[in-house]
Design an enzyme around this catalytic site. Structure first.
Site, PDB file in Angstrom:
ATOM      1  N   TYR A  98       0.811  -1.219   0.000  1.00  0.00           N
ATOM      2  CA  TYR A  98       0.000   0.000   0.000  1.00  0.00           C
ATOM      3  C   TYR A  98       0.851   1.279   0.000  1.00  0.00           C
ATOM      4  CZ  TYR A  98      -4.475  -2.366   0.356  1.00  0.00           C
ATOM      5  OH  TYR A  98      -5.595  -3.122   0.075  1.00  0.00           O
ATOM      6  N   GLU A 140      -8.816  -7.471   4.594  1.00  0.00           N
ATOM      7  CA  GLU A 140      -7.969  -8.476   3.948  1.00  0.00           C
ATOM      8  C   GLU A 140      -7.289  -9.374   4.975  1.00  0.00           C
ATOM      9  OE1 GLU A 140      -5.571  -5.947   1.493  1.00  0.00           O
ATOM     10  OE2 GLU A 140      -7.367  -5.243   0.452  1.00  0.00           O
TER      11      GLU A 140
END
Length: 415
Positions: A98, A140
């Site tokens: 990310y 997730e």
């Protein structure tokens, strides 16, 4: 959610960001892949990058999330986040990726918008990005724990135990764990990711719905994607590889099942399973589960295809429908419907094989011709234009939006 100052800045700049977001995301991917070519080679779908659909999906998700934060500051678009998180989890996306995305995305924003990107603008959109990123990371991680895998470590070797050619374009592959251990649990309608190594060394990944779960294995059905000259879309790399190179005995690397569009464990209301083309794969998986559990629910299966010859699981549809106490199937063919009806009348043996429960029509699917019971929950899968049309028909018939679920093969551009 957003701080008041950031909300003010995002509201003021959202039109400019939205207006330039296609340019921003195109530049973002160029920067990302230049710095990390392994991501294009081994994670991102090179076909979707070539036709631009992945860029459109990213643009839509960012704009939707920012808009939701402004319009509904006390909530999050959880349905959108869940869909993205399931996709990410099945691909093995990791938390440490990310910050990499953030770096190149903000470099693209600064380059496209220039002097308009002040320190306040960067701080505000940084807040949007990390609110979305942390929400996805949390989901997730939960999905990975539930699947019994570590963050990003989703791949497990499966042996191809069998192959069935459903149509000229569609093949079914029966997969069994190479280590002989049990398959992970799944819900009807979910999908797995399949990773293959292509001749150029790339490890490309595609997601395929479970079209069944035989004892001790998983079953996926793959349509070979041909090149589309008018649109410039390339032939499917992974589907082509599976069709030409995988016939039985090979090893494929497969993720646990994921997917947010799946039949719940409970429920007794009416169901509508509507599909077109290869969109029938999650629907036949749902139908097989309902038949195996002897569901007493009112079930309508509706399918549209080019012709009987291109309709995967045509025989299974009749067989499974005939096993259910209160199920009917409605089929539309753009061509060849007359031959199918004649063949059915000649070979049909009554309700025992589902013949009496299947109606075949010519043309495009028209759900306004059906008596859809009140309280129906609908599941849709197929090309986006098909699902838009069917969804509109259902809304017009009184089915509430919350009761209509859909699965998209490829980047979700929304309905």
């Amino acid at each position: 959610m957003l701080s008041p100052k950031s909300a003010e800045t995002v509201r003021a700049t959202l039109p400019a960001v939205s207006g330039a977001i296609d340019e921003i995301t195109t530049l973002f991917y160029e920067k990302l892949f230049a710095a990390h070519p392994e991501l294009l080679r081994d994670l991102f779908n090179r076909g979707n990058q070539a036709n631009g659909s992945q860029r459109q999906a990213l643009a839509g998700s960012i704009a939707t999330f920012a808009g939701h934060l402004l319009d509904h500051p006390d909530s999050r678009p959880d349905a959108m986040l869940a869909r993205i998180a399931h996709k990410h989890a099945s691909l093995g996306v990791r938390e440490d990726q990310y910050p990499v995305v953030r770096e190149h995305l903000f470099a693209a924003i600064a380059e496209v918008l220039g002097e308009a990107v002040t320190d306040d603008v960067v701080r505000a959109w940084d807040e949007v990005y990390w609110l979305m990123a942390h929400a996805l990371i949390a989901v997730e991680k939960r999905l990975a724990r539930e699947a019994g895998v570590r963050d990003g470590a989703v791949w497990r070797p499966y042996r191809v135990a069998g192959r069935v050619q459903e149509t000229d374009e569609v093949a079914t592959f029966l997969l069994r764990p190479a280590d002989g251990a049990p398959v992970p649990p799944s819900r009807p309608g979910q999908y797995v990711s399949v990773q293959v190594q292509l001749p150029d060394g790339a490890r490309q990944i595609r997601q395929y719905s479970l079209s069944g779960q035989p004892d001790g294995g998983l079953q996926i059905s793959v349509k070979r994607v041909a090149a589309d000259g008018p649109s410039g879309a390339p032939a499917g790399e992974v589907s082509g590889y599976l069709h030409t190179q995988v016939h039985g005995g090979e090893t494929l690397y497969v993720s646990p099942p994921f997917g947010d569009v799946a039949l719940p464990d409970d429920g007794d209301g009416p169901l509508l399973l509507a599909s077109a083309g290869i969109g029938c794969t999650p629907m036949v998986g749902m139908l097989a589960h309902l038949a195996a559990t002897g569901s007493p629910r009112r079930i309508i299966t509706a399918h549209a295809d080019r012709s009987p010859a291109t309709h995967p699981f045509r025989t299974d549809l009749r067989r499974l429908t005939g096993k259910l106490a209160d199920a009917t199937a409605e089929v539309w063919y753009e061509e060849g419907a007359g031959e199918e009806e004649s063949a059915g009348r000649e070979t049909g043996g009554g309700a025992v094989d589902g013949m009496d429960a299947v109606t075949v029509r010519s043309g495009l699917m028209d759900l306004t011709r059906l008596a859809i019971p009140a309280g129906t929950t609908a599941y849709l899968c197929g090309p986006v234009p098909f699902m838009k049309a069917v969804r509109a028909q259902l809304l017009d018939s009184g089915i509430p939006s919350a009761a209509i679920h859909y699965e998209v093969f490829g980047p979700d551009l929304g309905l």
